[in-house]
Design an enzyme around this catalytic site. Structure first.
Site, PDB file in Angstrom:
ATOM      1  N   GLU A 137       0.806  -0.864  -0.256  1.00  0.00           N
ATOM      2  CA  GLU A 137      -0.145  -0.049   0.005  1.00  0.00           C
ATOM      3  C   GLU A 137       1.041   1.117  -0.341  1.00  0.00           C
ATOM      4  OE1 GLU A 137      -3.025   0.643   3.414  1.00  0.00           O
ATOM      5  OE2 GLU A 137      -3.451   1.967   2.430  1.00  0.00           O
TER       6      GLU A 137
ATOM      7  N   ALA B 161       2.544   0.572  10.845  1.00  0.00           N
ATOM      8  CA  ALA B 161       2.359  -1.319  10.533  1.00  0.00           C
ATOM      9  C   ALA B 161       0.986  -0.992   9.352  1.00  0.00           C
ATOM     10  CB  ALA B 161       1.030  -2.348  11.643  1.00  0.00           C
ATOM     11  N   MET B 162       0.944  -2.607   8.889  1.00  0.00           N
ATOM     12  CA  MET B 162       0.242  -2.756   7.562  1.00  0.00           C
ATOM     13  C   MET B 162      -0.368  -4.257   7.737  1.00  0.00           C
ATOM     14  SD  MET B 162      -0.679  -1.300   4.224  1.00  0.00           S
ATOM     15  CE  MET B 162      -1.618  -2.928   3.490  1.00  0.00           C
TER      16      MET B 162
ATOM     17  N   HIS C 117      -6.074  -1.849  15.825  1.00  0.00           N
ATOM     18  CA  HIS C 117      -6.427  -1.095  14.159  1.00  0.00           C
ATOM     19  C   HIS C 117      -5.714  -2.002  13.183  1.00  0.00           C
ATOM     20  CE1 HIS C 117      -6.060   2.749  11.625  1.00  0.00           C
ATOM     21  NE2 HIS C 117      -5.796   1.889  11.385  1.00  0.00           N
ATOM     22  N   GLU C 118      -4.580  -2.142  12.762  1.00  0.00           N
ATOM     23  CA  GLU C 118      -4.795  -3.171  12.226  1.00  0.00           C
ATOM     24  C   GLU C 118      -6.126  -4.423  11.508  1.00  0.00           C
ATOM     25  OE1 GLU C 118      -2.726  -2.193   9.486  1.00  0.00           O
ATOM     26  OE2 GLU C 118      -1.648  -0.703  11.351  1.00  0.00           O
TER      27      GLU C 118
END
Ligand code: B3K
Ligand code: ZN
Length: 865
Positions: free
Chosen positions: A122, A263-264, A298-299
């Protein structure tokens, strides 16, 4: 420089081809890594368009159409695209190319992080891996084969479920993964390396067992449990609050040292900056613990808001980010202190987002034009986006909001959609008309809300005339009135809540440029406005000192107590800025003393109240800023508080400072309070006893929260105490770069005339590494963002220093370079000579031969080129 052309939301067209399935083969072989992708394409409706694939930084080796190798004249290749013409309705395309993960310092696409392969796709990093339609509205099922040397890379990971594993004869292994959920390529991930693994199992509410695996560098297992606990809490919370369950058999998180952001959320395989995973009480602070909890949450929450339902195009980024930030905020608030979390959220808005709105980079939460997408992962899209969701939540209420969420998923699961689709689901589920509210998506800028009051005693009536103005921003001149919910509470002069018409607490909806709201009340009330920061606006209303003295103890909203205290501080700091001999009024200390004395005061809240407003939040309230006067006024206010409350602060410190570490909400609050007292005392010009307290705390500390606070306090008192503590910390933690980041940051914030030489020397420290974004942020970004007196040195040397750093990062890591430039583009409030110095530095950077798109976009907007 690559062509820096803007893309526009209004130009969106559907992809000419869709892909059902894609198969990727990775032969990991250092600088000569081979990627072969095979995809089934079909035309998307009636069209005869060419197929334009995105691809960069790779060597194309072979293209085959339906099994036939294509001659070079059958396709067109540019630096950024591969175009195929005269294609049938359906076909299979196989593309083989070579990439170099070893020398990929941009940390986008496939790269090596401290010996492990990992990916970051991303927003548009997949095009660095293979030629593909790199856009979020092309969704396909991915099969990934990874082939690599068994000894060095025992773990070969990708999205979905592992379907096979084989040992090849040449010492390599081959592992195959299949992800059954259709996804855009930005959610693709691959990791190959040798790790320690923390394993666990989560049983969903429907009784499915999910394997949880957390991969960390060898030797780091003892720092993994907190992230694992956070993950399980997030999974349970999403079930109970949003009725959302995890959907694969396995959830993996890999911690890597080299990572551009936090993070992703790659499907089933999150990749995290190790800073956002690793924690134990020796090496991580309470804030680190809380931030890990929120980022892991969140992730995880993206699995539904982002992955199952994704964005149609990148202009819709807030669809997933604003919503997911809102969800992670609520997660942290349900688990911890609601008030303290709200305070942090509002600080981000005031100190960073309002500044972005006022800068050349201003944009709505749904931007309309973009040159480099990575420049739009902003506090506006994320945090203001979350505030917009929060307003909808408060307008609809929890039940109707949740019905809206269910409708959104039932309509759009498996699709790539728009922010409008989200609002439509909220509207349809609730029956609430959000037509005007939608403007929050397209209008940039921070509304200014002014309140005027009139009490008509003869009529027993309070009239509040509320005006909104929406000043023009760099990107948008014409603005319209927004729908602004304003939460108000009413009190009598004794501080008792009073029931005016409509209730003691109520939300008024401001929808016009000016409106008058009337409330029946037999006494002239005090009232607090914009409670809980009910809208992301600037409130212009000056409370009297008497009103604040009544409202602060009276307010039932803990957050609003803090807000009112900020108002009191800022009101008087503003006077202190105008007049350096200004005498701060005793009411400030009276209120603080009462709060300290009152055993029922929330300790975590008091810890926040004892912090004098930051430089950035003072700056936010002013049109022009005299840097030195702001620094001076803050200092004088601190001196004033310490002088009057020294004994109370010392005793509050003693009461709350604990000898032995525990990790729970109450212990965290006590540590925060003791350390707020300590930092305030350390700011004193006179108090020498504080040195002993700092030294004792540092020596006896059994946790990083207290150690770091002692180190920060020591940096304020300076002298040999500071030198000794810094040396001792270096001796203890050298070699553990993640921990040393704290040490780099304390150095970077030191208000020393020697700071630039110090920064140079620190870059020779063995733990410093220019290619690691965490290190660069810990040292240079901390200097530029928090060392106000030195960064803004009137000679301009601070600006030039940052300019040289940006020049260096422009080639190695353009994303980080563009992030670091923020303090140089938000200068409109500074004095003229400083603005001239900054612009000179920006003009110099603009002339660089190889200026990245990232920097081009920001500098050209700033210099208005
Ligand atoms: N979605 C990622 C951010 C990607 C940033 C690309 N420059 C992390 C997150 O918001 O969860
Ligand atoms: Zn996100």
């Amino acid at each position: 420089m690559t062509a820096a052309r803007a893309k526009y939301l209004k130009d969106y067209t559907v992809p000419p081809f869709l892909v059902d399935e894609v198969e990727l083969v990775f032969e990991l072989n250092g600088e000569q890594t081979i990627v072969t992708s095979t995809a089934q394409y079909k035309r998307n409706g009636q069209n005869n368009a060419d197929l334009v694939l995105n691809g960069e930084h790779q060597k194309l080796l072979q293209v085959s159409l339906d099994g036939q190798v294509l001659a070079q004249e059958k396709y067109q290749l540019t630096e950024e695209t591969l175009t195929l013409t005269e294609l049938p309705e359906q076909f299979t395309l196989t593309i083989k190319s070579q990439i170099d993960p070893v020398n990929n310092t941009a940390l986008e696409g496939l790269y090596l992080s401290a010996g492990a392969y990992c990916t970051q796709c991303e927003a548009e990093g997949f095009r660095r891996i293979t030629y593909y339609q790199d856009r979020p509205d092309v969704l396909a099922k991915f099969t990934t084969h990874i082939i690599a040397d068994r000894k060095n890379f025992p773990y070969l990971l990708s999205n979905g479920n592992k379907v096979s594993e084989a040992e090849l004869e040449d010492g390599r292994s081959k592992v195959t993964w299949f992800d059954p959920y259709k996804k855009p390529c930005y959610l693709f991930a691959l990791v190959a390396g040798d790790f320690d693994v923390l394993r666990d199992v989560y049983t969903t509410k429907n009784g499915r067992n999910v394997t949880l695996e957390l991969f960390v560098d060898k030797g780091n297992l003892k720092r993994a449990p907190h992230a694992m606990t956070s993950l399980k809490q997030a999974m349970a919370w999403d079930e109970s609050r949003f009725n959302l369950e995890y959907d694969l058999d396995i959830y993996m998180i890999v911690a890597v040292d080299f990572f551009n952001m936090g993070a992703m959320e790659n499907k089933g395989l999150n990749v995290f900056n190790s800073k956002c995973v690793l924690a134990d009480s020796d090496s991580a602070t309470d804030n680190d613990y809380l931030s890990i909890e929120s980022i892991v949450g969140h992730e995880y929450f993206h699995n539904w808001t982002g992955n199952r339902v994704t964005c149609r195009d990148w202009f819709q980024l807030s669809l997933k980010e604003g919503l997911t930030v809102f969800r992670d905020q609520e997660f942290s608030m349900d688990l911890g202190s609601r008030a303290v979390n709200r305070i942090q959220q509002v600080k981000v808005m005031r100190e960073h987002q309002f500044a972005e709105d006022a800068s050349p980079m201003s944009h709505p939460i749904r931007p309309e034009s973009v040159i480099e997408m990575n420049n739009f992962y902003t506090v506006t899209v994320y945090d203001k986006g979350a505030e917009v969701i929060r307003m909808m939540h408060s307008i609809l209420g929890e039940d109707r909001f949740q019905q809206g969420m269910q409708l959104y998923f039932s309509r759009h699961d498996g699709q790539a959609v728009t922010c409008d689709d989200f609002v439509a689901a909220m509207e349809d589920a609730s029956g609430v008309d959000l037509t005007q509210f939608r403007l929050w998506y397209s209008q940039s800028g921070t509304p200014v809300v002014e309140v005027e009051e009139a009490y008509l005693a003869a009529e027993n009536k309070l009239k509040l005339t509320i005006k909104q103005s929406n000043p023009p921003t760099a990107d948008q001149k014409i603005k319209q009135p927004l729908h602004i919910p304003i939460n108000i509470a009413f009190f009598n002069t004794a501080g008792e809540a009073i029931d005016v018409s409509g209730g003691a607490e109520q939300v008024v909806n401001l929808t016009e440029a000016e409106q008058t709201f009337e409330f029946s009340t037999e006494v002239k009330p005090y009232f607090s406005l914009l409670r809980d920061f009910s809208a992301p606006v600037k409130l212009v209303y000056q409370y009297s000192d008497d009103a604040l003295a009544c409202l602060i103890p009276a307010e039932s909203s803990q957050y609003t107590k803090w807000e009112l205290m900020q108002n009191l501080y800022i009101k008087h700091i503003t006077q202190g800025i105008k007049d350096s001999s200004y005498q701060y009024p005793s009411i400030i200390c009276d209120i603080l003393a009462a709060l300290i004395q009152d055993a029922s005061t929330d300790k975590a809240l008091l810890a926040e109240i004892l912090k004098v407003p930051s430089f950035a939040s003072i700056m936010e309230t002013m049109d022009t800023v005299d840097v030195d006067a702001v620094i001076q006024a803050r200092k004088s206010l601190e001196q004033f508080i310490i002088k009057n409350l020294n004994d109370q602060l010392v005793s509050c410190y003693n009461k709350n400072h604990a000898q032995t570490y525990e990790y729970h909400q109450d212990a965290i609050a006590k540590r925060a309070l003791a350390n707020s007292c300590l930092l305030l005392l350390a700011a004193s010009d006179e108090n020498n006893d504080v040195r002993t307290i700092i030294e004792t705390q540092y020596q006896n500390s059994d946790n990083m929260t207290d150690t770091l606070a002692a180190m920060q306090a020591a940096s304020l008192v300076g002298g040999s105490l500071f030198k000794d503590i810094m040396q001792s910390f270096d001796e203890k933690w050298r070699g553990d770069a993640l921990v040393m980041d704290k040490w780099f940051s304390v150095h970077a914030r030191c208000d020393s005339e020697q700071i630039l030489q110090n920064l140079d020397e620190l870059q020779n420290h063995p733990d410093f590494n220019w290619n690691n974004p965490n290190r660069v942020r810990a040292l240079i970004a901390q200097f530029a963002m928090f060392n106000h007196s030195q960064f803004h040195h009137k000679s301009g040397r601070g600006y030039q220093y940052l300019g040289r750093v940006i020049e260096r990062l422009n080639t190695s890591n353009p994303q980080i370079a563009a992030r670091m430039i923020t303090p140089l583009i938000q200068f409109k409030k500074l004095d003229e000579p400083r603005q001239v110095l900054i612009k000179a530095e920006l003009s110099r950077l603009f002339e660089l031969d190889n200026l990245s798109k990232d920097l081009y976009e920001k500098i050209s907007k700033t210099l208005d080129l």
